[in-house]
Design a protein around this motif. Structure first.
Motif: not given
Length: 124
Positions: A6-7, A43-45, A49-50, A77-78
């Motif tokens: 996914a990353l 920083a965000t992914h 995900w968690w 996230v945006c």
């Protein structure tokens, strides 16, 4: 879809979009734009995900709760990525460019994930 995949898919989709937007519209050098794109995603992914995998949306088991959390998480996230772009890419970023780049890149990666996910996992 496993997290590393996914990353990788997210970076594959978002880094070129951020790089083009920041280079052409923001006047940022391509290497710096690409580095900023990678950093904002790193920083965000993992946090998103968690949150989606272990947060309250999963614990209820409700599809509505999951998709609500998904939408709110992507919006957050945006916002975070747009806010991080200016210090990471350079102070010449002004106006709506960071917000437009972040919204576009994240929308594209969500779409890619929704389309590629079933192909990768074999779950339709």
């Amino acid at each position: 879809m496993p997290y590393p995949m996914a990353l990788a898919l997210t970076l594959l989709v978002e880094v070129p979009l951020y790089t083009v937007a920041l280079t052409r519209a923001g006047g940022i050098r391509p290497a710096r734009a690409a580095a900023a794109a990678v950093l904002v995603n790193l920083a965000t992914h993992p946090l998103l995900w968690w949150f989606l995998g272990h947060g309250a949306a999963r614990s209820t088991g409700s599809a509505a709760a999951y998709w609500t959390a998904f939408g709110l998480g992507e919006a957050a996230v945006c916002a975070v990525e747009a806010a991080l772009l200016r210090p990471l890419a350079g102070t010449s970023l002004r106006g709506p460019l960071p917000w437009a780049a972040s919204g576009t890149a994240n929308a594209a990666s969500v779409l890619a994930g929704l389309l590629a996910g079933p192909l990768i996992t074999g779950r339709w």
